[in-house]
Design a protein around this motif. Sequence first.
Motif, PDB file in Angstrom:
ATOM      1  N   GLN A  67       0.829  -1.206   0.000  1.00  0.00           N
ATOM      2  CA  GLN A  67       0.000   0.000   0.000  1.00  0.00           C
ATOM      3  C   GLN A  67       0.868   1.263   0.000  1.00  0.00           C
ATOM      4  O   GLN A  67       0.569   2.240  -0.691  1.00  0.00           O
ATOM      5  N   GLU A  68       1.974   1.241   0.780  1.00  0.00           N
ATOM      6  CA  GLU A  68       2.872   2.389   0.817  1.00  0.00           C
ATOM      7  C   GLU A  68       3.536   2.612  -0.542  1.00  0.00           C
ATOM      8  O   GLU A  68       3.661   3.750  -1.003  1.00  0.00           O
ATOM      9  N   CYS A  69       3.967   1.529  -1.184  1.00  0.00           N
ATOM     10  CA  CYS A  69       4.625   1.653  -2.492  1.00  0.00           C
ATOM     11  C   CYS A  69       3.657   2.174  -3.545  1.00  0.00           C
ATOM     12  O   CYS A  69       4.018   3.020  -4.368  1.00  0.00           O
ATOM     13  N   ARG A  70       2.414   1.677  -3.537  1.00  0.00           N
ATOM     14  CA  ARG A  70       1.413   2.163  -4.499  1.00  0.00           C
ATOM     15  C   ARG A  70       1.137   3.650  -4.264  1.00  0.00           C
ATOM     16  O   ARG A  70       1.011   4.434  -5.206  1.00  0.00           O
ATOM     17  N   TRP A  71       1.037   4.031  -2.988  1.00  0.00           N
ATOM     18  CA  TRP A  71       0.769   5.426  -2.655  1.00  0.00           C
ATOM     19  C   TRP A  71       1.925   6.320  -3.092  1.00  0.00           C
ATOM     20  O   TRP A  71       1.712   7.381  -3.684  1.00  0.00           O
ATOM     21  N   LEU A  72       3.167   5.890  -2.813  1.00  0.00           N
ATOM     22  CA  LEU A  72       4.329   6.675  -3.202  1.00  0.00           C
ATOM     23  C   LEU A  72       4.415   6.841  -4.717  1.00  0.00           C
ATOM     24  O   LEU A  72       4.663   7.933  -5.231  1.00  0.00           O
ATOM     25  N   ALA A  73       4.205   5.744  -5.457  1.00  0.00           N
ATOM     26  CA  ALA A  73       4.261   5.805  -6.920  1.00  0.00           C
ATOM     27  C   ALA A  73       3.208   6.767  -7.457  1.00  0.00           C
ATOM     28  O   ALA A  73       3.464   7.543  -8.384  1.00  0.00           O
ATOM     29  N   ALA A  74       2.009   6.722  -6.864  1.00  0.00           N
ATOM     30  CA  ALA A  74       0.926   7.619  -7.305  1.00  0.00           C
ATOM     31  C   ALA A  74       1.270   9.080  -7.023  1.00  0.00           C
ATOM     32  O   ALA A  74       1.009   9.965  -7.843  1.00  0.00           O
ATOM     33  N   GLU A  75       1.875   9.343  -5.870  1.00  0.00           N
ATOM     34  CA  GLU A  75       2.256  10.719  -5.520  1.00  0.00           C
ATOM     35  C   GLU A  75       3.308  11.254  -6.496  1.00  0.00           C
ATOM     36  O   GLU A  75       3.250  12.409  -6.932  1.00  0.00           O
ATOM     37  N   ILE A  76       4.270  10.420  -6.841  1.00  0.00           N
ATOM     38  CA  ILE A  76       5.340  10.849  -7.756  1.00  0.00           C
ATOM     39  C   ILE A  76       4.768  11.088  -9.149  1.00  0.00           C
ATOM     40  O   ILE A  76       5.073  12.093  -9.804  1.00  0.00           O
ATOM     41  N   ARG A  77       3.905  10.172  -9.609  1.00  0.00           N
ATOM     42  CA  ARG A  77       3.279  10.353 -10.939  1.00  0.00           C
ATOM     43  C   ARG A  77       2.462  11.636 -10.976  1.00  0.00           C
ATOM     44  O   ARG A  77       2.478  12.377 -11.966  1.00  0.00           O
ATOM     45  N   HIS A  78       1.750  11.895  -9.894  1.00  0.00           N
ATOM     46  CA  HIS A  78       0.914  13.088  -9.821  1.00  0.00           C
ATOM     47  C   HIS A  78       1.768  14.348  -9.902  1.00  0.00           C
ATOM     48  O   HIS A  78       1.449  15.284 -10.639  1.00  0.00           O
ATOM     49  N   TRP A  79       2.892  14.383  -9.161  1.00  0.00           N
ATOM     50  CA  TRP A  79       3.739  15.564  -9.176  1.00  0.00           C
ATOM     51  C   TRP A  79       4.393  15.758 -10.536  1.00  0.00           C
ATOM     52  O   TRP A  79       4.536  16.861 -11.030  1.00  0.00           O
ATOM     53  N   LEU A  80       4.802  14.646 -11.156  1.00  0.00           N
ATOM     54  CA  LEU A  80       5.457  14.715 -12.461  1.00  0.00           C
ATOM     55  C   LEU A  80       4.466  14.998 -13.587  1.00  0.00           C
ATOM     56  O   LEU A  80       4.839  15.469 -14.658  1.00  0.00           O
ATOM     57  N   GLY A  81       3.178  14.695 -13.349  1.00  0.00           N
ATOM     58  CA  GLY A  81       2.195  14.837 -14.409  1.00  0.00           C
ATOM     59  C   GLY A  81       2.279  13.714 -15.416  1.00  0.00           C
ATOM     60  O   GLY A  81       2.053  13.897 -16.609  1.00  0.00           O
TER      61      GLY A  81
END
Length: 440
Positions: free
Chosen positions: A424-438
Amino acid sequence: MLQIEQVLRDRYQLIEKLGESAGRQTWLAWDLSTQEQVVVKMLIFSDQMQWENVRLFEREAQILKKLNHPRIPQYRNYFCFEDRVIQFALVQTYIPGSSLRELLAKGRVFTPAEIRKIAAEILKILIYLHSLSPVVLHRDIKPSNILLGKDSQIYLLDFGAVQDRAAREGATFTVVGTYGYAPLEQFGGRATPASDLYALGATLIHLLTGISPANLPQQNSRLQFAHLLKLNPGFVRWLEQLTEPNLERRFSSAKEALKVLKANQAGMSRLIRPQPADSQIHLQKSSGHLQIQIPVLWQKTLVDPKNLAAMVGLLIWSYLVIGAFGFSTIQGWIWLIASLLLAAWFLLPNFVETNIYFDHQEFEIESKLMGLCLRTQRGNVLEIDKVFSGETGGYGNNKVPEVTLAVGVREYSFGKLKPPLSKQECRWLAAEIRHWLGIG
């Protein structure tokens, strides 16, 4: 000489001169027949004028007559008349508003959201033009040829440089375009649909920076603008691909460019699930940076049954070694040192801290053990293709979750810790990074 209130062809009464350049005039006029305002573009023929200008003007009228799009001024009439000299007139619908060039001159600052809207609207117009048979290329997209109407809609104007046939390999055409906005292949007489995309990209960069692309620094023929702005990295990369000097690396079509733009917007607007409740990860982000700290997970380390078993086993083993050899023998010291090294190999990974930092240019992944830097990885943010979470071989034969940044053929991973992060932490982190990068 044309004057206000003069009537052309017993139909078009001139109201106001909107613009004038060498041999050309643009007038706002009243159509006495339809009782509506129209724009009359005129080409004034003279001995100094080349017939090529007349040909281009006639071609604009011919092409405009065939077009039917709500964001392109509609053709109304085309005629020739004589007022001391021969003049050619093209009549179009009048769209009240201001060109983007006029807005820039007034000090208008465009937000990234406004730029995305302009980009999407022009791309939709280009999709229409490029899908016609034969293909219609505008070849002169720039701020003065894009209108922001009073209805808040975007319009594409001035088809005086339009090319009404599909580009073929080896074919050459009339060289037109505006320096700074037109790509190199267009000045070589080989315009393609991707040439319009370059001009759009250069126009968008002008709107964002307030600097004409002709005045921007270049490196390997690429416009250097990212350092002037704090934009979403995914959007910067989209603009860079739009203005790629190498035709093969540029977007091949307006449809493809619009698809990637929408993916960037979706990546930014996608809702992110809350951080898992028991997570100890620290995350800070702003428009300019993203910082992630994965601290030493002391609580998990101390209560991990495997760690407890290892420590108990080490104590028992040390007791047995000391009892068997004592401290006075070389064998005893060798066995004791070997035991400590084995314990360190097993336990030290539990005390690794990971720090990840992103800005608009670079990312850095740093692993530290008790304050000492073990490893630092760096890469270009604009080259990140994909961010995903998955499982990989961990310590021993166990599969552990981690987050991976795909940069071309290379991959940069983090999160493979002891004890490991949760899925769950890895999925959340990946989503946060994708969101910031666009990144979609």
